[in-house]
Design a protein around this motif. Structure first.
Motif, PDB file in Angstrom:
ATOM      1  N   GLU A  50       0.840  -1.188   0.000  1.00 13.43           N
ATOM      2  CA  GLU A  50       0.000   0.000   0.000  1.00 13.43           C
ATOM      3  C   GLU A  50       0.880   1.243   0.000  1.00 13.43           C
ATOM      4  N   PHE A  51       0.624   2.107  -0.964  1.00  7.98           N
ATOM      5  CA  PHE A  51       1.293   3.403  -1.042  1.00  7.98           C
ATOM      6  C   PHE A  51       0.325   4.439  -0.474  1.00  7.98           C
ATOM      7  N   VAL A  52       0.790   5.251   0.481  1.00  7.35           N
ATOM      8  CA  VAL A  52      -0.054   6.251   1.128  1.00  7.35           C
ATOM      9  C   VAL A  52       0.494   7.630   0.773  1.00  7.35           C
ATOM     10  N   LEU A  53      -0.376   8.479   0.232  1.00 12.71           N
ATOM     11  CA  LEU A  53       0.005   9.830  -0.159  1.00 12.71           C
ATOM     12  C   LEU A  53      -0.873  10.827   0.572  1.00 12.71           C
ATOM     13  N   GLU A  54      -0.346  12.038   0.752  1.00 14.69           N
ATOM     14  CA  GLU A  54      -1.137  13.080   1.376  1.00 14.69           C
ATOM     15  C   GLU A  54      -0.881  14.414   0.697  1.00 14.69           C
ATOM     16  N   ALA A  55      -1.802  15.329   0.938  1.00 16.29           N
ATOM     17  CA  ALA A  55      -1.691  16.702   0.439  1.00 16.29           C
ATOM     18  C   ALA A  55      -2.523  17.593   1.341  1.00 16.29           C
ATOM     19  N   SER A  56      -2.087  18.823   1.532  1.00 14.35           N
ATOM     20  CA  SER A  56      -2.858  19.768   2.345  1.00 14.35           C
ATOM     21  C   SER A  56      -3.928  20.451   1.516  1.00 14.35           C
ATOM     22  N   GLU A  57      -3.748  20.454   0.199  1.00 16.27           N
ATOM     23  CA  GLU A  57      -4.750  20.993  -0.722  1.00 16.27           C
ATOM     24  C   GLU A  57      -4.981  19.971  -1.821  1.00 16.27           C
TER      25      GLU A  57
END
Length: 140
Positions: A50-57
């Motif tokens: 599992e690849f987990v990505l994030e962004a604030s916008e």
């Protein structure tokens, strides 16, 4: 219907997070373990990554990253690891931890530059009840 970019505004610290899972089948053994340890013998797993990505916008139309843009990771897993002996394809002893680190480094070099989100974790499971996770720091 009007589309807007969704922004995270809760205390300036909230983020959006997504994950994409892939599976592949492979064999491995851990030669540094004692010979009577079951993992020192060649055995196989159906791995889940599992690849987990994030962004604030969020980018248009409201994505951390388009899941379709992550398909390249599935192709890499299939071409490089599926139905292979991981001892023959990795330069390190193929523990789940080492595989997670390898995949995080590959993703950051090959995928992350072309997508909106930032990789924050890679989780590798050998079984449905066990996993190893490589967490990335704040810097890019």
């Amino acid at each position: 219907m009007e589309r807007t970019v969704i922004e995270s505004r809760i205390s300036g610290a909230a983020t959006f997070r997504i994950g994409k899972r892939f599976t592949f089948d492979a064999a491995h053994h851990l030669p540094s373990l004692p010979t009577d340890h079951k993992c020192s013998r060649v055995h196989g797993h159906t791995y889940t990554v599992e690849f987990v990505l994030e962004a604030s916008e969020l980018a248009g139309p409201g994505f951390v990253t388009d899941f379709g843009d992550l398909a390249v990771a599935g192709r890499y897993l299939a071409e490089s690891f599926d139905h292979r002996d991981l001892n023959e394809v990795l330069d390190v002893e193929p523990t789940s931890e080492a595989l997670a680190q390898h995949l995080a480094r590959w993703f950051r070099a090959e995928v992350e530059p072309g997508v909106h989100g930032r990789l924050v974790a890679v989780r590798v499971s050998e079984t449905p009840r066990s996993w190893a996770e490589y967490l990335l720091g704040e810097s890019r």
